[in-house]
Design a protein around this motif. Structure first.
Motif, mmCIF file in Angstrom:
data_model
loop_
_atom_site.group_PDB
_atom_site.id
_atom_site.type_symbol
_atom_site.label_atom_id
_atom_site.label_comp_id
_atom_site.label_asym_id
_atom_site.label_seq_id
_atom_site.Cartn_x
_atom_site.Cartn_y
_atom_site.Cartn_z
ATOM 1 N N GLU A 1 -16.993 4.554 4.266
ATOM 2 C CA GLU A 1 -16.778 5.643 3.289
ATOM 3 C C GLU A 1 -15.289 5.788 2.963
ATOM 4 N N VAL A 2 -14.432 5.564 3.958
ATOM 5 C CA VAL A 2 -12.983 5.663 3.733
ATOM 6 C C VAL A 2 -12.521 4.511 2.828
ATOM 7 N N VAL A 3 -13.019 3.323 3.127
ATOM 8 C CA VAL A 3 -12.669 2.155 2.310
ATOM 9 C C VAL A 3 -13.102 2.400 0.864
ATOM 10 N N ALA A 4 -14.329 2.900 0.707
ATOM 11 C CA ALA A 4 -14.888 3.115 -0.632
ATOM 12 C C ALA A 4 -14.059 4.154 -1.397
ATOM 13 N N HIS B 1 -1.117 -6.315 1.524
ATOM 14 C CA HIS B 1 -0.521 -7.479 2.184
ATOM 15 C C HIS B 1 -1.705 -8.322 2.639
ATOM 16 N N GLY B 2 -1.427 -9.377 3.424
ATOM 17 C CA GLY B 2 -2.500 -10.306 3.758
ATOM 18 C C GLY B 2 -3.596 -9.729 4.638
ATOM 19 N N VAL B 3 -4.773 -10.356 4.551
ATOM 20 C CA VAL B 3 -5.902 -10.037 5.429
ATOM 21 C C VAL B 3 -5.441 -10.174 6.880
ATOM 22 N N LEU B 4 -5.720 -9.157 7.692
ATOM 23 C CA LEU B 4 -5.362 -9.230 9.115
ATOM 24 C C LEU B 4 -6.367 -10.135 9.828
ATOM 25 N N PRO B 5 -5.897 -10.898 10.833
ATOM 26 C CA PRO B 5 -6.761 -11.914 11.439
ATOM 27 C C PRO B 5 -8.078 -11.375 12.008
ATOM 28 N N TRP C 1 0.803 -1.226 0.000
ATOM 29 C CA TRP C 1 0.000 0.000 0.000
ATOM 30 C C TRP C 1 0.838 1.279 0.000
ATOM 31 N N ARG C 2 2.178 1.151 0.015
ATOM 32 C CA ARG C 2 2.994 2.356 0.202
ATOM 33 C C ARG C 2 3.218 3.155 -1.068
ATOM 34 N N VAL C 3 3.086 2.517 -2.229
ATOM 35 C CA VAL C 3 3.325 3.219 -3.497
ATOM 36 C C VAL C 3 2.032 3.221 -4.308
ATOM 37 N N LEU D 1 -4.794 -2.012 -1.538
ATOM 38 C CA LEU D 1 -5.446 -1.369 -0.384
ATOM 39 C C LEU D 1 -4.759 -1.821 0.915
ATOM 40 N N ASP D 2 -4.451 -0.857 1.762
ATOM 41 C CA ASP D 2 -3.855 -1.144 3.072
ATOM 42 C C ASP D 2 -4.807 -2.067 3.860
ATOM 43 N N PRO D 3 -4.354 -3.256 4.269
ATOM 44 C CA PRO D 3 -5.257 -4.161 5.011
ATOM 45 C C PRO D 3 -5.800 -3.518 6.281
#
Ligand code: CP3
Length: 343
Positions: A294-297, A319-323, A263-265, A284-286
Motif C-alpha cells: 500500500e505504501v509503494v502504491a 537510484h539502482g535496484v537494491l540487491p 528520491w530526495r526532490v 521512487l526510493d529503492p
C-alpha cells in the motif's frame, strides 16, 4: 507499434504516451536468481566481455517485468578496462583500481577508445536489437567525474577526498583528465549507438558530492561537450546523478533531453529546477520497495501525479535496484505504473 513510437522514446522526447513508461536502473543483475545462475562461475568483467551472457542478462528483466526498455548489461568501468587500465570489480565492493591515478603519468595512460577495443559490445547489441524488436535498448556510460573518482581514489569512496584534492590542487591536469575521460565516454556511447542502442544514459552517480560552484567550474564544461557531441546521433540523452537536488538546474544546462532525479526532490519541484523542455526520469526510493505494498502504491501514484508537471516522464527508481529486492515487487510495480497512467 514501431521502435520510434515506443512509449519510452516518446516520453523521452516529451510526446504524448499511452502509459508512463517504466524501467529500473540496475534492473539487469542484482536481485534476479536467474542472473546469479548465469554469473555462477564467471567474473563480472569476464561476463561483460561475452556477447552470449550480455544478451541473456540484458533480456532477463525484460522477460520478468515487462519493462518498457532494456538496459545494456555492462559496467561503467568496462571502457577503462578495454583501454588497459588494471582494475577489477570486487563482489560486494565495486570497482577497484590497481594503481590509482594521481599524476600526469597516470593521466597519460588514458588513451582514446577505438571500435576495435569493443567488438563484443557491437556483437552483443546486434543480437539484442534482434531479440528486442520494438523495445528500446538503452546504452550507457559513466560520466567523467564518477569515473575520475574511482580512478583517483582507487575504489569506492564516501568523501571523494583524493578526487577533490586533485580537482582543487591541479586544475590543469584535472581538465586534461576530464577531457580524456570524456573522449572515452563518448567513444563507448558512440559504439553502442552505432550498434543499435536507441537511447543513452550518462551515469554521474557521485557528482552530488560537489557544490554547484565546483560542478559548474570543473565538470559542467566536459559533460556539456559529451552531450553536444551526441546531438548528431538523434537518440534521447539521459543524465543521472544521486544527491543532485542542488545541481538540477546545472544538469539541465548540460544538454541532456532527460534528467534523472533521485528520491530526495519531488518531481514537480525538480521540473521547476531543471526548467522547461526536458523530460524527467525517476523517482521512487529503492528502499521503499521493502515497505508494505500500500505504501509503494501510494508513493507511486504521487510520483505519477507530480511527474505530470514535466515535459515527459519516465518512471524509474531514484537510484539502482537494491540487491535484496524481491523481484515480484518490481513486476507488480511495473504493471501498476502502466495501469495507473493508462489514458
Ligand atoms: O542497470 C543495469 O542493470 C545494467 C548494468 C549496470 C551495472 N553497473 C552492472 C553491475 C549498470 C548500468 C552499472 C552502472 C554502474 N556501475 C554505476 C552507475 C549506477 C549506480 O548504481 O550509481 C556505478 C557507480 C558502477 C560501479 C559499480 N559496479 C558498483 C558500485 C558495483 C556494485 C558493487 C556491489 O557488488 O555491490 C558494481 C558491480 C556491478 N555492476 C554489478 C552489476 C550487476 C554487481 C556485480 C556482481 O554481481 O558481482
Amino acid at each position: 507499434m514501431t521502435l520510434q513510437d515506443s512509449p519510452f522514446l516518446r516520453a523521452c522526447r516529451g510526446l504524448p504516451v499511452p502509459h508512463t513508461p517504466v524501467w529500473f536502473m540496475r534492473q539487469a543483475g542484482r536481485s534476479l536468481p536467474e542472473y546469479r545462475q548465469a554469473r555462477a562461475d564467471v567474473s563480472m568483467l569476464d561476463a561483460c566481455a561475452r556477447p552470449d551472457l550480455i544478451t541473456e542478462i540484458t533480456m532477463q528483466p525484460v522477460r520478468r517485468y515487462d519493462v518498457d526498455a532494456a538496459i545494456y548489461f555492462s559496467d561503467i568501468v568496462v571502457p577503462l578496462r578495454a583501454i588497459g587500465i588494471d582494475l577489477d570489480i570486487k563482489p560486494g565492493v565495486g570497482p577497484v583500481v590497481a594503481e590509482p591515478i594521481r599524476d600526469a603519468g597516470g593521466v597519460k595512460q588514458l588513451r582514446e577508445i577505438e571500435p576495435d577495443d569493443l567488438t563484443y559490445v557491437t556483437e552483443a547489441i546486434g543480437r539484442l536489437v534482434g531479440e528486442l524488436g520494438d523495445k528500446p535498448l538503452i546504452g550507457f556510460a559513466g560520466a567523467p567525474f564518477t569515473l575520475a573518482s574511482y580512478l583517483i581514489e582507487g575504489g569506492p569512496s564516501k568523501n571523494h577526498e583524493h578526487a577533490k584534492a586533485f580537482m582543487y590542487g591541479e586544475p590543469e591536469l584535472w581538465n586534461e583528465l576530464m577531457r580524456r575521460l570524456s573522449a572515452i565516454t563518448l567513444g563507448f556511447l558512440r559504439t553502442q549507438i552505432e550498434a543499435g542502442a536507441s537511447a543513452v544514459q550518462l551515469f554521474d552517480s557521485w557528482v552530488g558530492a560537489l557544490s554547484a560552484e565546483d560542478y559548474r567550474a570543473s565538470v559542467l564544461p566536459h559533460t556539456t561537450w559529451i552531450f553536444d557531441q551526441l546531438a548528431r546521433f538523434d537518440v534521447p540523452r539521459i543524465h543521472f546523478g544521486v544527491g543532485t537536488g542542488e545541481l538540477l538546474g546545472l544538469l539541465g544546462e548540460a544538454g541532456a533531453d532527460v534528467v534523472g532525479v533521485d528520491w530526495r526532490v519531488p518531481l514537480d519541484e525538480a521540473a521547476r529546477r531543471v526548467g522547461p523542455g526536458k523530460a524527467l526520469q525517476g523517482n521512487l526510493d529503492p528502499a521503499a520497495l521493502f515497505a508494505p505494498w500500500e505504501v509503494v502504491a501510494e508513493r507511486t501514484r504521487d510520483i505519477l501525479s507530480r511527474g505530470g508537471a514535466a515535459d515527459g516522464h519516465v518512471f524509474n527508481l531514484g537510484h539502482g535496484v537494491l540487491p535484496s529486492t524481491e523481484p515480484d515487487v518490481l513486476a507488480r510495480l511495473t504493471a501498476f505504473v502502466h495501469e495507473q497512467s493508462a489514458v
